[in-house]
Design an enzyme around this catalytic site. Structure first.
Site, mmCIF file in Angstrom:
data_model
loop_
_atom_site.group_PDB
_atom_site.id
_atom_site.type_symbol
_atom_site.label_atom_id
_atom_site.label_comp_id
_atom_site.label_asym_id
_atom_site.label_seq_id
_atom_site.Cartn_x
_atom_site.Cartn_y
_atom_site.Cartn_z
ATOM 1 N N PRO A 99 0.987 -16.141 6.448
ATOM 2 C CA PRO A 99 1.266 -15.224 7.537
ATOM 3 C C PRO A 99 0.065 -14.375 7.958
ATOM 4 O O PRO A 99 0.041 -13.850 9.059
ATOM 5 C CB PRO A 99 2.388 -14.341 6.964
ATOM 6 C CG PRO A 99 2.961 -15.137 5.839
ATOM 7 C CD PRO A 99 1.802 -15.883 5.275
ATOM 8 N N GLU A 109 7.031 -19.067 4.558
ATOM 9 C CA GLU A 109 5.684 -19.647 4.426
ATOM 10 C C GLU A 109 5.399 -20.423 5.705
ATOM 11 O O GLU A 109 6.058 -21.430 5.985
ATOM 12 C CB GLU A 109 5.658 -20.553 3.188
ATOM 13 C CG GLU A 109 4.422 -21.410 3.020
ATOM 14 C CD GLU A 109 3.132 -20.617 2.879
ATOM 15 O OE1 GLU A 109 2.536 -20.295 3.939
ATOM 16 O OE2 GLU A 109 2.727 -20.341 1.739
ATOM 17 N N ASP A 120 3.150 -12.368 -1.415
ATOM 18 C CA ASP A 120 2.156 -13.150 -2.140
ATOM 19 C C ASP A 120 1.271 -13.858 -1.132
ATOM 20 O O ASP A 120 1.450 -15.034 -0.839
ATOM 21 C CB ASP A 120 2.884 -14.172 -3.024
ATOM 22 C CG ASP A 120 1.909 -15.152 -3.670
ATOM 23 O OD1 ASP A 120 0.696 -14.909 -3.647
ATOM 24 O OD2 ASP A 120 2.391 -16.177 -4.191
ATOM 25 N N SER A 121 0.326 -13.136 -0.590
ATOM 26 C CA SER A 121 -0.576 -13.743 0.378
ATOM 27 C C SER A 121 -1.841 -12.938 0.400
ATOM 28 O O SER A 121 -1.820 -11.707 0.459
ATOM 29 C CB SER A 121 0.044 -13.738 1.773
ATOM 30 O OG SER A 121 -0.943 -14.115 2.701
#
Lengths: 283, 283
Positions: A162, A106, A155-156
């Site tokens: 990122p 993260e 999970d983004s």
């Protein structure tokens, strides 16, 4: 008091949620993070004005990102998570005793600190000794790893963390390499409903289909996300997402969920005709 | 120009859609009907300020109300429809050549006339010779009919048309009586997501479970409806909604759909854990 948060889902559609309080705000190099308190959705985490998660419906997103791969993989011990600073995916992962280590990449550790302070329902597991947080660019982290992980969860939304690099072909290829021979990767496929989001769905799908032998898309209803309809990608080197689901094994674990069930697992891979068609166009 | 339609989904959540034009408005004893034109959702039909359907996503609702019972019933010839003044359900029903007669009970014929004029994509079939429109109260129509219909479709939010009486136990009991021995009834179960809607889901389910030996709930994503997540009830005297689905038979018909597929049919009966629990509480 009339105090509202409004998110534009397209130029011509917006969802508004009444607020009680603005409890956190921080701007850094990556983006602006806010946390609000609302009567209907509870706590709301936003990045650059877009909802990342709400207390009321985060269970849907986090359960569907986590339990789908974890129920298929027979022995998931080493897990890599990209983004996920709010902690929801880690909370679900920690329900599996065989998980030995969770690496979380993260770039925005400000989210992690804010989540620990203001979103304990979600971030409770981030201090667990099994969890290592790497404050690093996603592509730089993954590029040189080979055959190390059982499960990778991306999970983004690209909104925070990122970002861009998560959508490149090189990134998905590196994830493939970083997985063991029977590894599974899941990611967000965005919503296929509005024209402007549909392109992202198709781009993500195209790149993953090119990188993995098994690649299927599944769905969930997430009311606070654009159109309330969200897709995820299941990509795998060996296991099929429904044929290799051992429902009995998962149900014997006794994990309590609010959205995921093994029946729903199977059902979530049955997509509407219009979605099947738009995915087929890039396969 | 900033010209928006806004619908309150709860006291504290609202969805807004940018408009181009207000093209129809009529107030009668029953309610106020409006039709708008919008860039994202195309034509929008509202009753008393609530969205009844939009051009962009009506296919989801109408296909799921129609093809689910029609794919299970082996020979659906006589159909009864409540509400449905916009014509969408009738359009889908007319794709089945064995349908001999469609009785449509719609108290608000103003909707029918407006739909014919402004919503031709949906209302095109309302003038078909197989269709008879009865401008009558729903309960009064159904009360004395015995063993006449193969399929009954209750297409009404209670916002317009027959309203209240559609939710009573007497009404569902009368529908049971009006069906043949292998008849199927489908109805709206509203959305289970927001607290205030959930009660309606539970009330509808409780009354139907008491009236029919087979009663299952299925789901669809309808972005313009509150929370984007909608439930329907499948109630039947004989056929099971998934065990008695003959997918091969339906697929050989060659009906073109944008949402419904026989895979999705099966998947749509797999409900989230929180919905299973709230339905179980009233069974």
């Amino acid at each position: 008091m009339d105090f509202w948060f409004t998110e534009r889902h397209t130029e011509d559609v917006q969802l508004s949620i009444r607020l009680d309080k603005h409890i956190f705000s921080e701007e850094n190099d990556n983006n602006r993070i806010d946390i609000f308190e609302s009567p209907e959705y509870g706590k709301i985490l936003t990045a650059d004005g877009y909802i990342v998660m709400t207390e009321k419906d985060e269970f849907i997103y986090h359960e569907m990102m986590t339990h789908i791969p974890m129920a298929v993989h027979p022995n998931p011990q080493r897990i890599l998570v990209f983004g996920a600073g709010d902690g929801g995916v880690v909370r679900e992962l920690l329900k599996y005793p065989e998980v030995e280590r969770i690496d979380m990449v993260e770039v925005n550790t400000g989210v992690v600190e804010a989540a620990k302070k203001y979103l304990p329902f979600s971030a409770g597991g981030l201090d667990d000794p099994k969890v290592t947080i790497h404050q690093q660019n996603a592509l730089r982290y993954i590029r040189h790893i080979v055959g190390e992980y059982d499960v990778i969860i991306i999970d983004s939304a690209g909104y925070y963390g990122p970002g861009e690099s998560l959508l490149s072909r090189e990134f998905y290829g590196s994830c493939y390499k970083a997985l063991k021979d029977d590894g599974i990767m899941v990611n967000q496929h965005q919503s296929p409903f509005y024209d402007e989001d549909r392109v992202e769905t198709q781009n993500a799908h195209k790149r993953i289909v090119n990188s993995f032998p098994i690649s299927r898309v599944y769905q969930a209803h997430i009311p606070s996300y654009p159109s309330g309809y969200w897709l995820f990608g299941f990509a795998s080197k060996k296991y099929h997402p429904t044929d290799d689901l051992d429902a009995k094994r998962w149900n014997e674990r006794g994990i309590i969920t609010n959205y995921y069930t093994t029946n729903l697992h199977r059902g979530s891979f049955a997509l509407p005709a219009y979605v099947e068609r738009l995915l087929k166009r890039v396969e």
